[in-house]
Design an enzyme around this catalytic site. Structure first.
Site, PDB file in Angstrom:
ATOM      1  N   MET A  20      25.051  34.610  16.711  1.00  0.00           N
ATOM      2  CA  MET A  20      23.935  35.547  16.887  1.00  0.00           C
ATOM      3  C   MET A  20      23.816  36.388  15.620  1.00  0.00           C
ATOM      4  SD  MET A  20      24.523  36.868  20.818  1.00  0.00           S
ATOM      5  CE  MET A  20      26.328  36.900  20.705  1.00  0.00           C
ATOM      6  N   ALA A  21      22.657  36.326  14.991  1.00  0.00           N
ATOM      7  CA  ALA A  21      22.432  37.091  13.762  1.00  0.00           C
ATOM      8  C   ALA A  21      22.582  38.581  14.046  1.00  0.00           C
ATOM      9  CB  ALA A  21      21.042  36.794  13.207  1.00  0.00           C
ATOM     10  N   GLN A  73      27.819  28.482  10.284  1.00  0.00           N
ATOM     11  CA  GLN A  73      26.497  27.907  10.549  1.00  0.00           C
ATOM     12  C   GLN A  73      25.536  28.131   9.384  1.00  0.00           C
ATOM     13  OE1 GLN A  73      23.427  29.496  13.384  1.00  0.00           O
ATOM     14  NE2 GLN A  73      24.029  27.727  14.595  1.00  0.00           N
ATOM     15  N   CYS A 103      17.224  28.553  16.125  1.00  0.00           N
ATOM     16  CA  CYS A 103      16.741  29.926  15.953  1.00  0.00           C
ATOM     17  C   CYS A 103      15.228  29.998  16.183  1.00  0.00           C
ATOM     18  CB  CYS A 103      17.075  30.442  14.556  1.00  0.00           C
ATOM     19  SG  CYS A 103      16.448  32.114  14.249  1.00  0.00           S
ATOM     20  N   LYS A 142      23.214  22.882  16.491  1.00  0.00           N
ATOM     21  CA  LYS A 142      22.754  23.636  17.660  1.00  0.00           C
ATOM     22  C   LYS A 142      21.244  23.448  17.788  1.00  0.00           C
ATOM     23  CE  LYS A 142      23.255  27.967  20.150  1.00  0.00           C
ATOM     24  NZ  LYS A 142      21.895  28.347  20.516  1.00  0.00           N
ATOM     25  N   ASN A 203      24.557  25.801  26.772  1.00  0.00           N
ATOM     26  CA  ASN A 203      24.294  27.185  26.399  1.00  0.00           C
ATOM     27  C   ASN A 203      23.094  27.704  27.188  1.00  0.00           C
ATOM     28  OD1 ASN A 203      22.907  28.775  23.444  1.00  0.00           O
ATOM     29  ND2 ASN A 203      24.240  29.667  24.954  1.00  0.00           N
ATOM     30  N   GLY A 204      23.282  28.876  27.809  1.00  0.00           N
ATOM     31  CA  GLY A 204      22.168  29.504  28.517  1.00  0.00           C
ATOM     32  C   GLY A 204      22.530  30.017  29.893  1.00  0.00           C
ATOM     33  N   ASP A 205      22.502  31.349  30.064  1.00  0.00           N
ATOM     34  CA  ASP A 205      22.642  31.996  31.371  1.00  0.00           C
ATOM     35  C   ASP A 205      24.034  31.923  31.987  1.00  0.00           C
ATOM     36  OD1 ASP A 205      19.973  32.544  31.052  1.00  0.00           O
ATOM     37  OD2 ASP A 205      19.266  31.193  32.623  1.00  0.00           O
ATOM     38  N   ARG A 228      24.449  35.838  24.437  1.00  0.00           N
ATOM     39  CA  ARG A 228      24.068  37.192  24.894  1.00  0.00           C
ATOM     40  C   ARG A 228      25.012  37.735  25.962  1.00  0.00           C
ATOM     41  NH1 ARG A 228      18.516  37.077  27.047  1.00  0.00           N
ATOM     42  NH2 ARG A 228      19.084  34.950  27.594  1.00  0.00           N
TER      43      ARG A 228
END
Length: 323
Positions: A20-21, A73, A103, A142, A203-205, A228
């Site tokens: 995550m940037a 990355q 991204c 990714k 990836n996700g939730d 996140r």
């Protein structure tokens, strides 16, 4: 404990801190590693930034011995530049070279980089193939579900990545147009897993042990990437490991522990980035750490004016209980 092997590297476990940037910098990665993350993904680095010896790029490349293994990355759209820059930095202490094709940020996408590459399968092959040929370390990618609902092509892109020599693929179950809204589509992760033989990372939730196990059951994925869900919550990795081990859910850290972690995080930020930048970058982290706490709205307003470690300490004195 389910292990994960990518290329010739075996990880301690299959839980990965996603890139995550502005978030997965060295101080935050160290905190997540302490909590048991099996692999840490660094912030994305511009291949052109390396090419032109950008001053800020050098700080993004810093790796601490205690955080290894890490995945570095790169993002870009030129196969020659990406592969040559991968070769230039290969002697650094990263285990994997990851290529960002996920991204969603407009300024990245408009350059044909990040998730913009999901629209260019031929270029995807060229980038991955050139990079795999250029370096000895495993190359991973990714991606997202697709660019938008009219271009859901994660399966096609994953096959191309495998054909080009990619060692693993991470799939975010949202399209670029979704950004981070709506629910992640875990079924697309399952479809990718069934289509390729290289490791697939979902990836996700995923924000709990129950969700991690559910994603594994539904998709068959080899690893799980937390992005996140780790913001203001490095403890998620120890919780995921405990749940996988025996189904237990450890007690959440109390306010005292959270406060101590925030202050330690701030000290690390200052150590690696200096007083000015370090304390300002802590503002967003403090907002995440204190979500749901009593008085967190007022605290956020105060934190945005903090300019020193001492001011941060004073600001956090009033933390006593959750709402």
């Amino acid at each position: 404990m389910q292990k994960l092997t990518i290329g010739d590297v075996e990880l301690d476990n299959s839980y990965i801190l996603g890139p995550m940037a502005g978030v997965t910098d060295l101080p935050f990665r160290l905190l997540c590693r302490e909590q048991g993350a099996g692999l840490l993904c660094m912030e994305m680095v511009s291949a052109k930034g390396i090419l032109y010896n950008n001053k800020n790029t050098e700080s993004l490349l810093a790796i601490h011995p205690e955080e290894k293994p890490v995945s570095l990355q790169l993002f870009g759209s030129d196969p020659k530049i990406i592969s040559e820059m991968a070769k230039r930095i290969e002697d650094r202490e990263f285990a994997f070279l990851d290529i960002n094709m996920g991204c969603p940020v407009p300024k990245v996408v408009k350059n044909g980089e990040g998730s913009g590459l999901m629209l260019e399968p031929k270029r995807v092959y060229e980038i991955v193939h050139a990079t795999v040929k250029a370096i000895k370390k495993p190359v991973t990618v990714k991606i997202r579900k697709g660019f938008d609902d009219d271009h859901v092509n994660a399966v096609e892109i994953a096959k191309i990545i495998e054909e080009a020599g990619g060692a693993a693929v991470a799939v975010h179950g949202r399209t670029r147009e979704q950004y981070y809204s709506g629910r992640a589509d875990w079924d697309i992760i399952r479809q990718v897993k069934e289509a390729v033989s290289i490791p697939v990372i979902g990836n996700g939730d995923v924000t709990s042990g129950e969700q991690a196990i559910a994603m594994r059951k539904q998709t068959g994925c080899d690893g799980i990437m937390i992005a996140r869900g780790a913001q203001g919550n490095p403890w998620i990795f120890s919780e995921l490991l405990a749940y996988e081990r025996d189904g237990s859910i450890p007690p959440r850290p109390d306010v005292v522990q959270i406060k101590e972690t925030m202050l330690r995080h701030a000290r690390l930020q200052i150590q690696y980035k200096g007083d000015y930048l370090g304390i300002r970058e802590m503002r967003k982290h403090v907002a995440w750490y204190t979500r749901g706490m009593h008085g967190s709205t007022r605290l956020r307003e105060a934190i945005n004016k903090v300019e020193s470690y001492e001011e941060l300490e004073k600001c956090l004195e009033g933390l006593d209980h959750r709402e």
